[in-house]
Write a protein that holds these residues in place. Sequence first.
Motif, PDB file in Angstrom:
ATOM      1  N   ALA A 141      -7.134   1.734 -10.696  1.00 46.40           N
ATOM      2  CA  ALA A 141      -6.057   0.742 -10.779  1.00 46.40           C
ATOM      3  C   ALA A 141      -5.446   0.496  -9.409  1.00 46.40           C
ATOM      4  CB  ALA A 141      -4.992   1.231 -11.763  1.00 46.40           C
ATOM      5  N   VAL A 142      -5.272   1.568  -8.624  1.00 46.76           N
ATOM      6  CA  VAL A 142      -4.692   1.418  -7.288  1.00 46.76           C
ATOM      7  C   VAL A 142      -5.546   0.473  -6.452  1.00 46.76           C
ATOM      8  CG1 VAL A 142      -4.303   2.614  -5.110  1.00 46.76           C
ATOM      9  CG2 VAL A 142      -3.409   3.573  -7.232  1.00 46.76           C
TER      10      VAL A 142
ATOM     11  N   THR B 233      -2.769 -12.126  -3.292  1.00 45.13           N
ATOM     12  CA  THR B 233      -1.609 -12.965  -3.572  1.00 45.13           C
ATOM     13  C   THR B 233      -0.592 -12.896  -2.453  1.00 45.13           C
ATOM     14  OG1 THR B 233      -0.618 -11.134  -4.755  1.00 45.13           O
ATOM     15  CG2 THR B 233      -1.825 -12.725  -6.077  1.00 45.13           C
ATOM     16  N   GLY B 234      -0.767 -11.979  -1.541  1.00 47.38           N
ATOM     17  CA  GLY B 234       0.134 -11.890  -0.397  1.00 47.38           C
ATOM     18  C   GLY B 234       1.384 -11.091  -0.686  1.00 47.38           C
ATOM     19  N   GLY B 235       1.557 -10.596  -1.922  1.00 44.78           N
ATOM     20  CA  GLY B 235       2.766  -9.831  -2.234  1.00 44.78           C
ATOM     21  C   GLY B 235       2.592  -8.351  -1.959  1.00 44.78           C
ATOM     22  N   GLU B 236       3.702  -7.639  -2.081  1.00 43.49           N
ATOM     23  CA  GLU B 236       3.656  -6.185  -1.946  1.00 43.49           C
ATOM     24  C   GLU B 236       3.579  -5.599  -3.348  1.00 43.49           C
ATOM     25  OE1 GLU B 236       3.890  -3.533   0.485  1.00 43.49           O
ATOM     26  OE2 GLU B 236       2.909  -5.169   1.580  1.00 43.49           O
ATOM     27  N   PRO B 237       2.886  -4.482  -3.540  1.00 44.10           N
ATOM     28  CA  PRO B 237       2.864  -3.854  -4.856  1.00 44.10           C
ATOM     29  C   PRO B 237       4.292  -3.443  -5.244  1.00 44.10           C
ATOM     30  CG  PRO B 237       1.404  -2.727  -3.307  1.00 44.10           C
ATOM     31  CD  PRO B 237       2.161  -3.737  -2.530  1.00 44.10           C
ATOM     32  N   ASN B 238       4.733  -3.746  -6.462  1.00 46.59           N
ATOM     33  CA  ASN B 238       6.116  -3.440  -6.840  1.00 46.59           C
ATOM     34  C   ASN B 238       6.181  -2.303  -7.856  1.00 46.59           C
ATOM     35  OD1 ASN B 238       5.209  -4.655  -9.130  1.00 46.59           O
ATOM     36  ND2 ASN B 238       6.157  -6.629  -8.658  1.00 46.59           N
ATOM     37  N   TRP B 239       7.375  -2.072  -8.429  1.00 45.46           N
ATOM     38  CA  TRP B 239       7.584  -0.949  -9.350  1.00 45.46           C
ATOM     39  C   TRP B 239       6.702  -1.042 -10.581  1.00 45.46           C
ATOM     40  CZ3 TRP B 239       9.033  -2.403 -14.180  1.00 45.46           C
ATOM     41  CH2 TRP B 239       9.565  -3.700 -14.318  1.00 45.46           C
TER      42      TRP B 239
ATOM     43  N   MET C 296       0.835  -1.193   0.000  1.00 48.67           N
ATOM     44  CA  MET C 296       0.000   0.000   0.000  1.00 48.67           C
ATOM     45  C   MET C 296       0.872   1.247   0.000  1.00 48.67           C
ATOM     46  SD  MET C 296      -3.023   0.222  -0.512  1.00 48.67           S
ATOM     47  CE  MET C 296      -4.024   1.672  -0.352  1.00 48.67           C
ATOM     48  N   GLN C 297       1.883   1.259   0.920  1.00 50.90           N
ATOM     49  CA  GLN C 297       2.715   2.461   1.073  1.00 50.90           C
ATOM     50  C   GLN C 297       3.379   2.836  -0.240  1.00 50.90           C
ATOM     51  OE1 GLN C 297       2.780   4.278   3.710  1.00 50.90           O
ATOM     52  NE2 GLN C 297       1.498   2.869   4.838  1.00 50.90           N
ATOM     53  N   SER C 298       3.880   1.819  -0.986  1.00 47.61           N
ATOM     54  CA  SER C 298       4.646   2.117  -2.190  1.00 47.61           C
ATOM     55  C   SER C 298       3.777   2.725  -3.286  1.00 47.61           C
ATOM     56  CB  SER C 298       5.316   0.837  -2.695  1.00 47.61           C
ATOM     57  OG  SER C 298       4.328  -0.139  -2.896  1.00 47.61           O
ATOM     58  N   LEU C 299       2.461   2.629  -3.144  1.00 43.37           N
ATOM     59  CA  LEU C 299       1.590   3.199  -4.169  1.00 43.37           C
ATOM     60  C   LEU C 299       1.256   4.662  -3.870  1.00 43.37           C
ATOM     61  CD1 LEU C 299      -0.869   0.278  -4.939  1.00 43.37           C
ATOM     62  CD2 LEU C 299       1.160   0.997  -6.180  1.00 43.37           C
ATOM     63  N   THR C 300       1.614   5.134  -2.657  1.00 43.84           N
ATOM     64  CA  THR C 300       1.248   6.489  -2.265  1.00 43.84           C
ATOM     65  C   THR C 300       1.946   7.521  -3.145  1.00 43.84           C
ATOM     66  OG1 THR C 300       1.240   5.596  -0.057  1.00 43.84           O
ATOM     67  CG2 THR C 300       0.909   7.952  -0.261  1.00 43.84           C
ATOM     68  N   THR C 301       3.232   7.318  -3.412  1.00 42.49           N
ATOM     69  CA  THR C 301       3.988   8.298  -4.188  1.00 42.49           C
ATOM     70  C   THR C 301       3.435   8.463  -5.603  1.00 42.49           C
ATOM     71  OG1 THR C 301       5.838   7.382  -2.968  1.00 42.49           O
ATOM     72  CG2 THR C 301       6.332   9.074  -4.607  1.00 42.49           C
ATOM     73  N   PRO C 302       3.259   7.349  -6.371  1.00 42.93           N
ATOM     74  CA  PRO C 302       2.671   7.545  -7.703  1.00 42.93           C
ATOM     75  C   PRO C 302       1.303   8.211  -7.652  1.00 42.93           C
ATOM     76  CG  PRO C 302       2.978   5.203  -7.195  1.00 42.93           C
ATOM     77  CD  PRO C 302       3.681   5.970  -6.150  1.00 42.93           C
ATOM     78  N   LEU C 303       0.529   7.894  -6.616  1.00 43.00           N
ATOM     79  CA  LEU C 303      -0.810   8.470  -6.515  1.00 43.00           C
ATOM     80  C   LEU C 303      -0.725   9.987  -6.305  1.00 43.00           C
ATOM     81  CD1 LEU C 303      -3.430   7.055  -6.844  1.00 43.00           C
ATOM     82  CD2 LEU C 303      -3.710   7.011  -4.382  1.00 43.00           C
ATOM     83  N   LEU C 304       0.245  10.407  -5.472  1.00 40.42           N
ATOM     84  CA  LEU C 304       0.417  11.845  -5.251  1.00 40.42           C
ATOM     85  C   LEU C 304       0.872  12.527  -6.542  1.00 40.42           C
ATOM     86  CD1 LEU C 304       2.047  12.010  -1.712  1.00 40.42           C
ATOM     87  CD2 LEU C 304      -0.224  12.804  -2.389  1.00 40.42           C
ATOM     88  N   LEU C 305       1.747  11.848  -7.295  1.00 36.71           N
ATOM     89  CA  LEU C 305       2.198  12.403  -8.571  1.00 36.71           C
ATOM     90  C   LEU C 305       1.020  12.591  -9.524  1.00 36.71           C
ATOM     91  CD1 LEU C 305       5.531  10.468  -9.233  1.00 36.71           C
ATOM     92  CD2 LEU C 305       5.243  12.931  -8.866  1.00 36.71           C
ATOM     93  N   ILE C 306       0.161  11.577  -9.568  1.00 38.45           N
ATOM     94  CA  ILE C 306      -1.011  11.634 -10.439  1.00 38.45           C
ATOM     95  C   ILE C 306      -1.891  12.808 -10.051  1.00 38.45           C
ATOM     96  CG2 ILE C 306      -3.158  10.455 -11.025  1.00 38.45           C
ATOM     97  CD1 ILE C 306      -0.837   9.235 -12.395  1.00 38.45           C
ATOM     98  N   PHE C 307      -2.035  13.006  -8.751  1.00 36.14           N
ATOM     99  CA  PHE C 307      -2.873  14.094  -8.266  1.00 36.14           C
ATOM    100  C   PHE C 307      -2.319  15.439  -8.742  1.00 36.14           C
ATOM    101  CE2 PHE C 307      -4.518  17.041  -5.066  1.00 36.14           C
ATOM    102  CZ  PHE C 307      -5.870  16.741  -5.167  1.00 36.14           C
ATOM    103  N   ALA C 308      -1.001  15.566  -8.632  1.00 30.82           N
ATOM    104  CA  ALA C 308      -0.362  16.802  -9.084  1.00 30.82           C
ATOM    105  C   ALA C 308      -0.575  16.977 -10.580  1.00 30.82           C
ATOM    106  CB  ALA C 308       1.123  16.770  -8.749  1.00 30.82           C
ATOM    107  N   LEU C 309      -0.445  15.870 -11.320  1.00 36.01           N
ATOM    108  CA  LEU C 309      -0.630  15.918 -12.770  1.00 36.01           C
ATOM    109  C   LEU C 309      -2.048  16.369 -13.111  1.00 36.01           C
ATOM    110  CD1 LEU C 309       0.719  15.286 -15.476  1.00 36.01           C
ATOM    111  CD2 LEU C 309      -0.244  12.995 -15.326  1.00 36.01           C
ATOM    112  N   ALA C 310      -3.027  15.902 -12.330  1.00 38.06           N
ATOM    113  CA  ALA C 310      -4.425  16.268 -12.573  1.00 38.06           C
ATOM    114  C   ALA C 310      -4.602  17.767 -12.408  1.00 38.06           C
ATOM    115  CB  ALA C 310      -5.347  15.509 -11.624  1.00 38.06           C
ATOM    116  N   VAL C 311      -3.987  18.329 -11.373  1.00 42.88           N
ATOM    117  CA  VAL C 311      -4.114  19.774 -11.128  1.00 42.88           C
ATOM    118  C   VAL C 311      -3.480  20.544 -12.286  1.00 42.88           C
ATOM    119  CG1 VAL C 311      -3.464  21.661  -9.609  1.00 42.88           C
ATOM    120  CG2 VAL C 311      -4.177  19.467  -8.638  1.00 42.88           C
TER     121      VAL C 311
END
Lengths: 439, 266, 400
Positions: free
Chosen positions: C59-60, C70-76, C1-16
């Motif tokens: 997608a997030v 699947t028990g994995g962590e979201p990756n790059w 979950m944590q690793s998806l926060t950064t791309p999500l914030l980037l997307i938000f900035a892109l939307a603005v």
Amino acid sequence: MKTSLLASDARTKKRNAAEARFKAYGLSAIVVAMLALAILLTSVLTNGLSSFQQTFIALPVELSAERVDKQGNRDPAEMAKTTTIGYAPLLRDAIVAEVERQGLTTEMSDKDLGDMISKEAAATVRNRVLANPDLVGETVTFDLLAAGRIDGYFKGRVTLESAALDGNTSPEALMIAQELADAGVIETKFNWNFFTAPDASVQRPEAAGLGVAILGSLYMMLVVLFLALPIGVASSIYLEEFAPKNRITDIIEVNISNLAAVPSIVYGILGLAIFINFMEFNQSSPLVGGLVLTLMTLPTIIISTRAALKSVPPSIRDAALGVGASKMQSVFHHVLPLAAPGILTGTIIGLAQALGETAPLLLIGMVAFVREYPAAYTPEAGLFGEASTALPVQVFNWTQRSDPAFVERASGAIITLLVFLLIMNAVAIYLRRRFERRW
Amino acid sequence: MEDMVHVDRAMSTEQDIKISAKGVQVHYADTHAIRDVDVDIDDKTVTAFIGPSGCGKSTFLRCINRMNDTIDIARVTGDIRIDGEDIYDPKVDPVQLRAKVGMVFQKPNPFPKSIYDNVAYGPKIHGLARNKADLDEIVEKSLRKAALWDEAKDRLTAPGTGLSGGQQQRLCIARAIATAPEVLLMDEPCSALDPIATAQVEELIDELRRSFSVVIVTHSMQQAARVSQKTAFFHLGNLVEYDDTDKIFTNPQDPRTESYISGRIG
Amino acid sequence: MQSLTTPLLLIFALAVIGYFLAKSRALHVAGGDIRTLVSLPNQHALNTALSTIVPPAAAVLLFALYARLTGGEPNWFFSLVILGLGVTGCALSLIGIKTDSRARTYAERWILGLLIFASSIAILTTIGIVFSMLFETFNFFGQYDWRDFFFSLSWSPNFRGNSDLGIIPLLWGTLYVSFIALLFAVPIGLFAAIYLSEYAGPRLRSIAKPAIEVLAGIPTIVYGLFALITVGPLLRDVFAEPMGLGQSASSVMTAGLVMGIMLIPFVSSLSDDIINAVPQAMRDGSLGLGATPSETIRQVVIPAALPGIVGAVLLAASRAIGETMIVVLGAGAAARLSLNPFEAMTTVTVKIVSQLTGDTDFASPETLVAFALGLTLFVITLGLNVFALYIVRKYREQYE
């Protein structure tokens, strides 16, 4: 068979007596209901109002350097090595000295005299000294928390008779306390700590406060507000304005009215299974509590929002559509603003309901003993991820402890909770009165 | 039709006065709904109250069995006597009064019970039947009088709400006459019915005149002309004119009555 | 979950950024005269912002779910897909800005999608409730025979294993407490509603109605505390001990009585609605025949309102069965099959709390039984609710 209207016959008399009886049943039902409310409130108030007062002992404490600052360099990091246990003798000496100064005689040992001060007081003094190392070596007057039994004595909960049977205090201690009170050393003051201090251990009811619980409840209300309001309004708008009338929307409608009646504890099980076990959010965190309460409050908000939308007359929509607005524009520009007061009222009532909810929070671990104020955000725990408790859960927690002083605390917490609810409902009523529009 | 009306009218002139009202005033909160109405209503006669909507004719009708008592804001003053007894005397129990002065309402309002129980309701609460056989007899008599017996005798246990509109209204009339009233008040009894049902009920009203003093409020002047012997015209809470029906319709004294009858106000 | 926060914030900035880019581009395309545009610049801007943010957000959610399953962590890879979606959405909608493009229609489609998603959360909640309990209940029945659960007369969990986990004593306690609660609440609530709607003057109504509503707004923990510190000791000292019926302050009677108080406003407000739905014409018909008001109520209004009142009582029963805090604090913890209302008994909800807040191993039948209890509770209350709501709805249609 001519009968006069002016004389009532036996049958009419009987029927009128039955009428009077029936009315009496109705009236007594109302009296019983109102009496129940009165007794309930009286019970809570009489048990709980005293928790807003607390007994303090004003003592000059000599903060001797050899006790609190063994290295003598006034370095807080070094001084922190002295634990609260190291401070206890200072307080004991202070009260013994005070008893002598007041010219009182007692057969109590120094240790018993020291026990009249709350165990929490040593921590208070220590924190003050660590915050201000210049105090070392001076004699400073502190307002120290009295022990729970002494506090209970001044509130009428502990008597000389009960103290004789009590291992934690003695009649002598109470008599000395009375004399110290007469001399103005012991005083009962408004208990701000009750609202700001965290919970305290089972042996220290006098120090227990609602600080963490209020903070936790606040965080959860923020989560509920920021999730339930937009989701609730969006789903109401869809169902009320856009959804085609078909089987699927029928199922959603039936589903929502049933969700509103699902026992709250079931939402707790849902929270435990989905948010904690499956999503692996932190146990006891306001985030999980807030999510569970959001799902619980959603049906309430949806039902009241739909009622508010429904009360906006169709002529308004027609007028907007008539000047060429799209359906979406007519809803967002005209219908929604007109329904806003109703939506807001419903939301506040939903929040009030969520604020008082206890059962689901027990299951997601919010009964835990938490003394640290939870931070709103930390990189490790995320948003609202630190362990916390909540107002109603704190009440439950305190009812599970054996010391009767916690009954007072629990009732005091209830009063606090009820005051919050009262304020929220008053705001809701004000909004309704102020903005209500009849078409 | 014309002939029949004439014969009836000749009979009605010899009747006693059943209801006598003097100086009746009704206030609803701040509105003065009835102003100073004096009227004498004959026994064994159909008296029609006509007038434009809101003229107070229904309000006055509801004074005669004190149904206005059930409205908190209504205040009635003045003097209404039935057989010389003041019905607003504090000693009078409205419950007893209403047994004596039955009422049929604008919309058929059968109870959600069987046809039998609908009719038996009044006799039961007033204790008019000593046993089941008595009650059966009262129900049959009332249904016969209301001209519903033939249609209903095979389905007495069926719910009253399952009947057609006209049948329901006749059931309500049967229900009202089952308590053996002396006066029957009817508040626009045909306004919710179709023409055929209306004709049946009107025929029934003419029958009922033999046993009761009937007071009917109606919107329709034709109906008043068809069923009543006396007519009272109300306007803005005043009783403008009260006389034999044919006189009201052929030779009204008051210009307001004339305007209403000729369709200029209403 | 944590690793998806950064791309999500980037997307938000892109939307603005996209919002303002779209606005200026729309103005540019229009040559400064917005009358030539089919859709306003604001609508182009809104469409761009939504096109940028909605697909990555969806997608997030999907990735988070996939990662959990699947028990994995979201990756790059996930981050890349999310960023790609956002940039594509932003770029496509920016390129699409022409004088005749219908940005309003597109933006409204996005919004409609969001509205539908919000409505589906109610359904997802139900599915979540059912699945979360069904899954663990199956686990439980894998370790403990379902026949013993439903038919055993004994409840005695033992942390060393070999527990008796029969639901019958718990159901008995639940139904007994609910029955006593309804015994208090239904007559009082019904009579209060009747008196308030048919007899009370405006003065009494203006006091009594809010007072009863206040009872409805009080959280159940308050009632629980009331049962624990006031009603329980009082019943014990006044009734149970002098009559030799028991020494326990927590009892079926304590919990039932307090729950009855809690249900009074519930019953009375539902009955009030239902009684008011009976048409006035029905009352007039009865009063016009010379019936007294009480005869009218008993013989005409109540029979007419009966289906609705039955529905209300069933809803109240479902409330009582699912109530937790009052029984946790007022009824006791000992599972017992007894008729004596002054004895402590326990309920399904009490045991759900105690089995899930204890320190036992999560995978043990002693803990998992709580899910089976929860599912049983859910099925019972759901059945009551569906039935009651059906009756009430049918009743209302009758008078509409």
